[in-house]
Design a protein around this motif. Structure first.
Motif, PDB file in Angstrom:
ATOM      1  N   MET A 131      41.186  37.606  47.050  1.00  0.00           N
ATOM      2  CA  MET A 131      41.853  38.438  46.038  1.00  0.00           C
ATOM      3  C   MET A 131      42.757  37.595  45.143  1.00  0.00           C
ATOM      4  SD  MET A 131      42.749  42.070  47.756  1.00  0.00           S
ATOM      5  CE  MET A 131      42.925  41.731  49.489  1.00  0.00           C
ATOM      6  N   VAL A 132      43.488  36.651  45.737  1.00  0.00           N
ATOM      7  CA  VAL A 132      44.370  35.780  44.957  1.00  0.00           C
ATOM      8  C   VAL A 132      43.541  34.953  43.974  1.00  0.00           C
ATOM      9  CG1 VAL A 132      45.893  33.760  45.126  1.00  0.00           C
ATOM     10  CG2 VAL A 132      46.236  35.708  46.651  1.00  0.00           C
ATOM     11  N   ASN A 133      42.393  34.450  44.412  1.00  0.00           N
ATOM     12  CA  ASN A 133      41.522  33.686  43.520  1.00  0.00           C
ATOM     13  C   ASN A 133      41.038  34.535  42.343  1.00  0.00           C
ATOM     14  OD1 ASN A 133      41.789  31.490  45.220  1.00  0.00           O
ATOM     15  ND2 ASN A 133      39.804  31.788  46.217  1.00  0.00           N
ATOM     16  N   LYS A 134      40.651  35.784  42.612  1.00  0.00           N
ATOM     17  CA  LYS A 134      40.189  36.670  41.534  1.00  0.00           C
ATOM     18  C   LYS A 134      41.306  36.961  40.542  1.00  0.00           C
ATOM     19  CE  LYS A 134      36.486  39.056  43.962  1.00  0.00           C
ATOM     20  NZ  LYS A 134      35.984  40.345  44.456  1.00  0.00           N
ATOM     21  N   ILE A 135      42.504  37.199  41.052  1.00  0.00           N
ATOM     22  CA  ILE A 135      43.648  37.464  40.167  1.00  0.00           C
ATOM     23  C   ILE A 135      43.943  36.226  39.327  1.00  0.00           C
ATOM     24  CG2 ILE A 135      46.144  37.861  40.119  1.00  0.00           C
ATOM     25  CD1 ILE A 135      45.692  39.716  42.558  1.00  0.00           C
ATOM     26  N   ARG A 172      49.337  32.114  33.345  1.00  0.00           N
ATOM     27  CA  ARG A 172      49.200  31.433  34.623  1.00  0.00           C
ATOM     28  C   ARG A 172      50.120  32.063  35.655  1.00  0.00           C
ATOM     29  NH1 ARG A 172      52.213  26.884  36.261  1.00  0.00           N
ATOM     30  NH2 ARG A 172      54.264  26.905  35.341  1.00  0.00           N
ATOM     31  N   GLU A 173      49.758  31.892  36.919  1.00  0.00           N
ATOM     32  CA  GLU A 173      50.583  32.380  38.010  1.00  0.00           C
ATOM     33  C   GLU A 173      51.636  31.331  38.341  1.00  0.00           C
ATOM     34  OE1 GLU A 173      48.841  34.719  41.365  1.00  0.00           O
ATOM     35  OE2 GLU A 173      47.004  33.790  40.630  1.00  0.00           O
ATOM     36  N   TYR A 174      52.846  31.783  38.610  1.00  0.00           N
ATOM     37  CA  TYR A 174      53.901  30.881  39.029  1.00  0.00           C
ATOM     38  C   TYR A 174      53.884  30.815  40.548  1.00  0.00           C
ATOM     39  CZ  TYR A 174      55.750  30.750  34.335  1.00  0.00           C
ATOM     40  OH  TYR A 174      55.902  30.534  33.001  1.00  0.00           O
TER      41      TYR A 174
END
Length: 102
Positions: A19-23, A33-35
């Motif tokens: 799920m983290v990869n898809k997000i 980008r994700e921090y």
């Protein structure tokens, strides 16, 4: 733009990583980008031992915490609510200040 706060539940570390990869892929497509330093994981468990959950965002490990506050509620890795209730009672008592009973 204000940061986006999101809680994700998964039954396994593998499921959470997917799920983290898809997000992350979705966020990158939109030019954002994700921090990683602001992203946290927590394993809710009923036993006393702590299970390590290694979640990565672009090869960078996400910190694992034992508690966090979300929408005013304290979530702990033991899944209990007693510390949240005590925290709310103490906050209410601070607001009321010293008062005497008649």
């Amino acid at each position: 733009m204000p940061p986006i706060l999101q809680v994700i539940f998964a039954m396994s570390a593998c499921g959470l990583q997917k799920m983290v990869n898809k997000i992350n892929d979705s966020v990158k497509k939109r030019g954002m980008r994700e921090y990683v330093r602001k992203t946290k994981t927590m394993v809710i468990e009923r036993c006393k031992t702590t299970i390590e959950c290694d979640i990565l965002i672009e090869s960078e490990k996400v910190d694992q915490v034992k508690e966090f506050v979300y929408l005013g509620s304290l979530f702990t890795n033991d899944g209990k609510h007693d510390r949240d209730i005590a925290r709310r009672v103490n906050a209410g008592n601070k607001l009321m200040g010293p008062c005497s009973l008649l």
